[in-house]
Structures are given as C-alpha cells and as structure tokens.
Design an enzyme around this catalytic site. Structure first.
Site, PDB file in Angstrom:
ATOM      1  N   ASN A   1       0.828  -1.221   0.000  1.00  0.00           N
ATOM      2  CA  ASN A   1       0.000   0.000   0.000  1.00  0.00           C
ATOM      3  C   ASN A   1       0.859   1.267   0.000  1.00  0.00           C
ATOM      4  O   ASN A   1       0.320   2.381  -0.030  1.00  0.00           O
ATOM      5  CB  ASN A   1      -0.990   0.006   1.184  1.00  0.00           C
TER       6      ASN A   1
ATOM      7  N   ALA B   1       3.329  -7.625   4.971  1.00  0.00           N
ATOM      8  CA  ALA B   1       2.557  -6.384   5.067  1.00  0.00           C
ATOM      9  C   ALA B   1       1.983  -6.206   6.471  1.00  0.00           C
ATOM     10  O   ALA B   1       0.916  -6.725   6.782  1.00  0.00           O
ATOM     11  CB  ALA B   1       1.428  -6.406   4.029  1.00  0.00           C
TER      12      ALA B   1
ATOM     13  N   ASN C   1      -4.194  -3.357  11.233  1.00  0.00           N
ATOM     14  CA  ASN C   1      -3.300  -3.640  10.104  1.00  0.00           C
ATOM     15  C   ASN C   1      -2.805  -5.088  10.138  1.00  0.00           C
ATOM     16  O   ASN C   1      -2.823  -5.792   9.119  1.00  0.00           O
ATOM     17  CB  ASN C   1      -2.121  -2.662  10.158  1.00  0.00           C
TER      18      ASN C   1
ATOM     19  N   TYR D   1       2.787  -5.206  19.530  1.00  0.00           N
ATOM     20  CA  TYR D   1       3.310  -5.690  18.245  1.00  0.00           C
ATOM     21  C   TYR D   1       3.489  -7.208  18.308  1.00  0.00           C
ATOM     22  O   TYR D   1       2.972  -7.954  17.464  1.00  0.00           O
ATOM     23  CB  TYR D   1       4.635  -4.978  17.948  1.00  0.00           C
TER      24      TYR D   1
ATOM     25  N   LYS E   1       1.465 -10.387  16.324  1.00  0.00           N
ATOM     26  CA  LYS E   1       2.187 -11.373  15.505  1.00  0.00           C
ATOM     27  C   LYS E   1       1.922 -12.796  16.011  1.00  0.00           C
ATOM     28  O   LYS E   1       1.760 -13.730  15.224  1.00  0.00           O
ATOM     29  CB  LYS E   1       3.688 -11.065  15.516  1.00  0.00           C
TER      30      LYS E   1
ATOM     31  N   ASN F   1      16.743  -9.202  15.245  1.00  0.00           N
ATOM     32  CA  ASN F   1      16.830  -7.806  14.773  1.00  0.00           C
ATOM     33  C   ASN F   1      17.394  -7.702  13.360  1.00  0.00           C
ATOM     34  O   ASN F   1      18.594  -7.865  13.152  1.00  0.00           O
ATOM     35  CB  ASN F   1      17.654  -6.983  15.765  1.00  0.00           C
TER      36      ASN F   1
ATOM     37  N   ARG G   1      12.566   2.370  27.019  1.00  0.00           N
ATOM     38  CA  ARG G   1      11.432   2.429  26.088  1.00  0.00           C
ATOM     39  C   ARG G   1      10.419   1.376  26.533  1.00  0.00           C
ATOM     40  O   ARG G   1      10.812   0.247  26.852  1.00  0.00           O
ATOM     41  CB  ARG G   1      11.948   2.132  24.679  1.00  0.00           C
TER      42      ARG G   1
HETATM   43  N1  UDP Z   1      17.417   1.535  21.072  1.00  0.00           N
HETATM   44  C1  UDP Z   1      18.107   2.566  21.676  1.00  0.00           C
HETATM   45  N2  UDP Z   1      18.078   3.807  21.090  1.00  0.00           N
HETATM   46  C2  UDP Z   1      17.402   4.054  19.922  1.00  0.00           C
HETATM   47  C3  UDP Z   1      16.713   2.972  19.291  1.00  0.00           C
HETATM   48  C4  UDP Z   1      16.740   1.730  19.887  1.00  0.00           C
HETATM   49  O1  UDP Z   1      18.732   2.394  22.740  1.00  0.00           O
HETATM   50  O2  UDP Z   1      17.410   5.196  19.461  1.00  0.00           O
HETATM   51  C5  UDP Z   1      17.455   0.191  21.688  1.00  0.00           C
HETATM   52  C6  UDP Z   1      16.079  -0.410  21.963  1.00  0.00           C
HETATM   53  O3  UDP Z   1      15.619   0.000  23.237  1.00  0.00           O
HETATM   54  C7  UDP Z   1      16.389  -1.917  21.895  1.00  0.00           C
HETATM   55  C8  UDP Z   1      17.521  -2.003  20.857  1.00  0.00           C
HETATM   56  O4  UDP Z   1      18.066  -0.681  20.763  1.00  0.00           O
HETATM   57  O5  UDP Z   1      16.889  -2.363  23.132  1.00  0.00           O
HETATM   58  C9  UDP Z   1      17.020  -2.432  19.477  1.00  0.00           C
HETATM   59  O6  UDP Z   1      15.903  -1.650  19.136  1.00  0.00           O
HETATM   60  P1  UDP Z   1      15.242  -1.620  17.700  1.00  0.00           P
HETATM   61  O7  UDP Z   1      14.132  -0.627  17.728  1.00  0.00           O
HETATM   62  O8  UDP Z   1      16.321  -1.432  16.675  1.00  0.00           O
HETATM   63  O9  UDP Z   1      14.692  -3.095  17.490  1.00  0.00           O
HETATM   64  P2  UDP Z   1      13.668  -3.988  18.387  1.00  0.00           P
HETATM   65  O10 UDP Z   1      14.544  -4.754  19.346  1.00  0.00           O
HETATM   66  O11 UDP Z   1      12.700  -3.091  19.048  1.00  0.00           O
HETATM   67  O12 UDP Z   1      13.048  -4.884  17.371  1.00  0.00           O
END
Ligand code: UDP
Length: 330
Positions: free
Chosen positions: A32, A74, A92, A141, A145, A170, A282
C-alpha cells in the site's frame, strides 16, 4: 507460476524480492506504500498498489495472477508505536491478515510464509531462545504477531492452508549492491539511528535504559542481516512447495550485542566518535533476546552468511552514506 510478496516495497520484503528475482523466480509485489517505497521494488517484479484490508483488490489480484505461494510482510512493526496505538496493530496486522487468508482460501492459494518476530516470546525464560519456549509478548506488536500465528494454525486445520512463521530477531544491514536498504519515516531502529550521527543528521544517539540486568546495563539483541533473512523466506517457501508441514523458525545469528556494543562497532566502522546519551527505558523492551536458529539450519538448510556485526554495519553504512534521505530525492 508466480510468488506474491505482500509488503514487497518495505525493508525486508524488498530484499526478499531481490533474492527471488536473482534466483530466477517470477514475482508479484503488492504494497500500500504507506511505509514502503515504489523505488524499492525490483524493476522485474509486477507491482500492485493495494492494501491487504481491501478484499476486492486482493481478489482481483488472485484472479489476474497465477500465484503458487505468498510471502507476507505487510504489517506494522514498531514496538513503541504498538504500545501507544494498539488498535492500529490489531487493524493492520490481524484484520489485514484475516482478509488476506479469506481471499487466499477462496482462490485456492494454500501456502504462506510470513513475518513473525522475536517479540512473540516477551521476556525469555532462557537464552538462546528455542521455538518451543514460552510465548508471552510484552508489547502489542508481538501480541498481534503471535495471534497471526494462531490464526494461521486454525485456518490450516479448517481449510488445509500450510504456513511457515519466521520469528525474526533484529533485522539490519543493506543489500550488498547498494541498490536498496533500510528507510523508515520516522526511523526508530537502533542501527540506522546510530548511523544518522556520522551522516550529520543527528547530534547523538539515545541509549534507552542502562539499568537492565545485563553486563553493561543496556539491552541485548541478536542482529541478523536482511539478505540472510531474505534467503530464509525462499527456503521456507520451497519447503512448503515440497510438501513441508506447518512450522515456526527463529532467525538470528545466535550472538547477542548490547546497545553500547553496537554503538562501539559503529564507531569503529565509520571512524566517527558517535556521542551517546543515556535516556529512559522504552516501553515494552525485554532486556535480552538471542535466538537459537538451529532448527532453521537443520530443517530448511539455512546458512546465514553475515555473522559478524562489523560487516553487517558496514553494509548499512554504505547504504545510508550514499542515500542519506533513503528512497526520497535529497
Ligand atoms: N534503542 C536505543 N536507542 C534508539 C533505538 C533503539 O537504545 O534510538 C534500543 C532499543 O531500546 C532496543 C535495541 O536498541 O533495546 C534495538 O531496538 P530496535 O528498535 O532497533 O529493534 P527492536 O529490538 O525493538 O526490534
């Protein structure tokens, strides 16, 4: 017969399309373009701009094309956004997949390989994680999944659909040719964000939490090159086409790197000091995710080629340096 790649204009989807076409396969892409880019779609793929929640558009595609199998990327894929806007993820990812499966069942298309995630496990009981370990997502998320995996399983029992769920750890890096790479707007993933600093687009990288129960206090992840992920999709589809049963596979390198270690490798690769600022955690982040991919190696014959982080980050850096604005004109 053709392979349909849904989300083939996105990051992992576009790399899979390149590998499929290099392998001589006939490929149809549907996307899309909400987060994907038309320019990321291989010129030899036939392209349909459609949303998988639009059943009429999917039905038209399945009528027009002779599809032997579907690879389904997607979906929305940002952990942070899924916590602030969970209904977007239900719509989605779950609603979209429900419409897709309905259309596939009606058109007798019965093989699908799809993106699942390490986030289905939540906080792991142990590492490396096996496919049989407990699944208890800590973010929406991962929850959607995991529900997609369950939906496939019930549809399989009722209608004979065959599926493979690939639980990525990752995804990172870029196509070695430099033709395509990672581009999200806004960017949330660690490696592209780090590389924005040497690219002059950001002053410093934020480290989300340094009080996790890990050696240096930052989160540990298993980084796997996007081309290796792409190869696994082709192997998984061929496994189904040869009569393989429903299955779930982890895809990672089996080695964990902390956020601080990733920043150190990026400093080495780019020769830039890359300042880092410790910031709050986060929401939804597990401390440590490391895959056991032995099952994919044994059953699918998968052989990841990029197993060192320096090389992986070097491919990402080559892409971001030459495309500082991703697929948009600068
Ligand atoms: N992370 C971070 N700073 C950022 C983005 C990500 O410290 O600006 C950390 C995040 O908290 C995680 C790791 O990096 O522990 C990988 O995050 P990403 O979003 O790349 O992939 P995810 O593990 O969420 O799929």
């Amino acid at each position: 017969m053709a392979i349909l790649v849904l989300g083939g204009a996105g990051y992992i989807g576009s790399h899979t399309v390149y590998e499929l076409i290099d392998a001589g396969r006939d490929v149809v892409v549907a996307d899309n373009l909400q987060t994907g880019f038309r320019a990321a779609v291989h010129p030899k793929a036939r392209f349909y701009q459609l949303d998988i929640r639009d059943k009429g558009a999917l039905d038209t595609l399945f009528q027009a094309e002779d599809i032997e199998g579907v690879i389904h990327f997607a979906a929305s894929s940002q952990v942070g956004e899924s916590m602030s806007d969970p209904l977007k993820y239900y719509d989605n990812n779950l609603h979209g997949t429900m419409v897709l499966l309905k259309s596939m069942v009606e058109h007798g298309v019965d093989k699908i390989v799809f993106s699942s995630t390490a986030a289905t496990y939540g906080e792991p009981e142990r590492v490396p994680i096996l496919e049989t370990d407990r699944t208890q997502p800590t973010n929406c998320y991962g929850e959607t999944k995991l529900s997609m995996e369950h939906m496939m399983s019930w549809v399989s029992r009722a209608h004979g659909l065959k599926y493979v769920a690939l639980r990525y750890f990752n995804a990172c890096g870029a196509h070695p040719s430099g033709a395509i790479g990672e581009a999200h707007d806004p960017e949330t993933h660690l490696i592209p964000i780090i590389l924005q600093v040497p690219n002059g687009q950001r002053e410093a990288v934020s480290v989300f939490g340094d009080d996790y129960p890990t050696a240096d206090g930052t989160c540990i992840r298993d980084y796997i090159h996007v081309t290796d992920l792409a190869q696994a999709h082709i192997l998984a589809l061929d496994y189904l086409l040869k009569g393989g049963e429903n299955n779930v596979f982890n895809l990672g390198n089996g080695v964990g790197f902390s956020v601080k270690e990733v920043i150190d490798v990026a400093r080495e690769v780019t020769g830039h000091p890359i300042p880092a600022v410790i910031s709050p955690r986060r929401a939804g982040d597990p401390a440590q995710l490391i895959a056991s991919s032995q099952k994919a190696i044994d059953v699918l014959g998968w052989q990841p080629r990029y197993n060192d982080l320096n090389t992986i980050i070097a491919t990402a850096w080559a892409w971001h340096r030459s495309h500082p604005h991703g697929f948009e004109e600068g």
